[in-house]
Design an enzyme around this catalytic site. Structure first.
Site, PDB file in Angstrom:
ATOM      1  N   GLU A   1     -16.469   5.635   5.843  1.00 57.57           N
ATOM      2  CA  GLU A   1     -15.629   4.853   6.765  1.00 57.57           C
ATOM      3  C   GLU A   1     -15.493   5.608   8.082  1.00 57.57           C
ATOM      4  O   GLU A   1     -16.067   6.690   8.251  1.00 57.57           O
ATOM      5  CB  GLU A   1     -14.251   4.594   6.133  1.00 57.57           C
ATOM      6  CG  GLU A   1     -13.485   5.855   5.789  1.00 57.57           C
ATOM      7  CD  GLU A   1     -12.117   5.592   5.155  1.00 57.57           C
ATOM      8  OE1 GLU A   1     -11.597   4.471   5.254  1.00 57.57           O
ATOM      9  OE2 GLU A   1     -11.567   6.546   4.565  1.00 57.57           O
TER      10      GLU A   1
ATOM     11  N   ARG B   1       0.836  -1.212   0.000  1.00 55.63           N
ATOM     12  CA  ARG B   1       0.000   0.000   0.000  1.00 55.63           C
ATOM     13  C   ARG B   1       0.866   1.256   0.000  1.00 55.63           C
ATOM     14  O   ARG B   1       0.549   2.250  -0.648  1.00 55.63           O
ATOM     15  CB  ARG B   1      -0.945  -0.010   1.199  1.00 55.63           C
ATOM     16  CG  ARG B   1      -1.914   1.160   1.173  1.00 55.63           C
ATOM     17  CD  ARG B   1      -2.979   1.050   2.234  1.00 55.63           C
ATOM     18  NE  ARG B   1      -2.417   1.067   3.567  1.00 55.63           N
ATOM     19  CZ  ARG B   1      -3.111   0.839   4.680  1.00 55.63           C
ATOM     20  NH1 ARG B   1      -4.397   0.556   4.605  1.00 55.63           N
ATOM     21  NH2 ARG B   1      -2.539   0.878   5.856  1.00 55.63           N
TER      22      ARG B   1
ATOM     23  N   LEU C   1     -10.088   4.496   2.387  1.00 59.07           N
ATOM     24  CA  LEU C   1      -8.778   3.847   2.365  1.00 59.07           C
ATOM     25  C   LEU C   1      -9.001   2.339   2.302  1.00 59.07           C
ATOM     26  O   LEU C   1      -9.855   1.799   3.018  1.00 59.07           O
ATOM     27  CB  LEU C   1      -8.002   4.192   3.648  1.00 59.07           C
ATOM     28  CG  LEU C   1      -6.594   3.611   3.643  1.00 59.07           C
ATOM     29  CD1 LEU C   1      -5.680   4.437   2.737  1.00 59.07           C
ATOM     30  CD2 LEU C   1      -6.019   3.547   5.044  1.00 59.07           C
TER      31      LEU C   1
HETATM   32  N1  PDD Z   1      -5.467   4.237  10.094  1.00 59.26           N
HETATM   33  N2  PDD Z   1      -9.464   4.176   6.967  1.00 59.26           N
HETATM   34  C1  PDD Z   1      -8.705   5.203   7.401  1.00 59.26           C
HETATM   35  C2  PDD Z   1      -9.116   6.594   7.053  1.00 59.26           C
HETATM   36  C3  PDD Z   1      -7.546   4.951   8.170  1.00 59.26           C
HETATM   37  O1  PDD Z   1      -6.783   5.973   8.591  1.00 59.26           O
HETATM   38  C4  PDD Z   1      -7.220   3.613   8.499  1.00 59.26           C
HETATM   39  C5  PDD Z   1      -5.993   3.260   9.303  1.00 59.26           C
HETATM   40  C6  PDD Z   1      -8.054   2.576   8.037  1.00 59.26           C
HETATM   41  C7  PDD Z   1      -7.765   1.134   8.342  1.00 59.26           C
HETATM   42  O2  PDD Z   1      -6.603   0.705   7.680  1.00 59.26           O
HETATM   43  P1  PDD Z   1      -5.714  -0.514   8.236  1.00 59.26           P
HETATM   44  O3  PDD Z   1      -6.644  -1.656   8.421  1.00 59.26           O
HETATM   45  O4  PDD Z   1      -4.735  -0.728   7.166  1.00 59.26           O
HETATM   46  O5  PDD Z   1      -5.109  -0.052   9.542  1.00 59.26           O
HETATM   47  C8  PDD Z   1      -9.158   2.896   7.266  1.00 59.26           C
HETATM   48  C9  PDD Z   1      -4.248   4.019  10.839  1.00 59.26           C
HETATM   49  C10 PDD Z   1      -4.327   2.898  11.804  1.00 59.26           C
HETATM   50  C11 PDD Z   1      -3.797   5.329  11.446  1.00 59.26           C
HETATM   51  O6  PDD Z   1      -4.170   6.364  10.910  1.00 59.26           O
HETATM   52  O7  PDD Z   1      -3.057   5.304  12.426  1.00 59.26           O
END
Ligand code: PDD
Length: 287
Positions: free
Chosen positions: A179, A51, A203
């Site tokens: 989200e 990613r 995201l």
């Molecule tokens: N954030 N959507 C948004 C807007 C996010 O910022 C995140 C993750 C996710 C979930 O993504 P993942 O499963 O890859 O953690 C969805 C991280 C944890 C952060 O900002 O610290």
């Protein structure tokens, strides 16, 4: 111990360093990732690195840190800090240049990282969390994990202001949920799991991908990747948020509504259990 990595060196986090004309600092011109460390091992690092590369490509920041190098620095940070359970954060900015909006002619992207102990909030997982709804005012490239997080910051602050644990965002023009402020969001209705489809408006979470590609099919559930309204979510049987730190956390109240019977539902609990099994398989144990 908390530890940092800045411009090629391991540093004490108290020794804070910022280069004044780092474009990350002045424009938010960069990307980031946050990875969960369980039992001294990074979970799903390959997905986070993939990613990261995509975010860099979308922003036309040259890819100068290869996966092998980033993996090695992650492992060094774990080893040098002694952290067994925590989060590694890293960001790559377009680098340092005299302030000017357009890309500089020549850039050297700048990597910085931190590692910190942290614990998953098991109380939230056992009891579920309350969330508020907040208008999604972010830009139209939410698929890029960019350092520009003011929309997310304001969304998250709304939950603090209302004394609840989380925020779920919706677009005003369509009245559709996108989200959370830093998580993906799912509901379960009549045995079917719903979540917003992959698009520029959300995201593509690593946790979401693991659920969608591995866990949901292996448990035999039906998934619908289709956007839904706040009213639909309020009338759901179950709801949950996913992220690297939340893992799979039940949402039991949304604004003024109780979801289902106000307790974490069976589908959500089975997804969290399966997620923990995957973590144990990859990292040896949960702690
Ligand atoms: N954030 N959507 C948004 C807007 C996010 O910022 C995140 C993750 C996710 C979930 O993504 P993942 O499963 O890859 O953690 C969805 C991280 C944890 C952060 O900002 O610290």
């Amino acid at each position: 111990m908390e530890l940092g990595f800045f411009d090629g060196e391991f540093i004490d986090l108290k020794e804070r360093r910022v280069l004044l004309e780092d474009r990350g600092y002045q424009f938010g011109d960069g990307i980031y990732e946050a990875t969960h460390v369980y039992n001294g091992k990074c979970f799903a690092l390959d997905r986070h690195l993939a990613r990261c590369r995509r975010s860099l490509r979308e922003l036309r920041i040259p890819i100068t840190y290869m996966d092998e190098e980033l993996t090695a620095i992650h492992n060094d940070l774990i080893q040098k800090s002694g952290v067994k359970n925590g989060v590694i954060y890293f960001q790559i900015t377009r680098g340092v240049a005299k302030r000017n909006h357009a890309f500089p002619d020549s850039v050297v992207p700048l990597l910085s990282m931190t590692i910190r102990e942290s614990k998953t909030n098991t109380k939230w997982q056992e009891e579920g969390i309350h969330c508020t709804l907040f208008e999604d005012i972010r830009w139209l490239r939410c698929d890029i994990k960019s350092l520009n997080l003011l929309g997310n910051v304001l969304a998250k602050q709304a939950s603090h202001d209302k004394n609840v644990q989380g925020t779920i965002q919706y677009r005003k023009d369509t009245n559709l949920i996108t989200e959370g402020s830093s998580s993906n969001f799912f509901v379960v209705k009549d045995g079917v799991i719903w979540t917003h489809p992959i698009s520029n408006l959300i995201l593509k979470g690593v946790t979401r991908s693991i659920l969608v590609e591995k866990i949901i099919p292996s448990l035999g559930y039906t998934l619908v990747e289709k956007a839904f309204t706040p009213e639909f979510a309020k009338s759901a049987d179950e709801a949950f948020a996913t992220s690297t730190s939340l893992e799979v956390t039940p949402v039991v109240h949304l604004e003024d509504a109780t979801i289902g019977n106000g307790k974490p539902g069976d589908v959500t609990k089975s997804l969290l259990a399966a997620y923990h099994d995957l973590v144990k398989k990859e990292c040896g144990s949960l702690s």
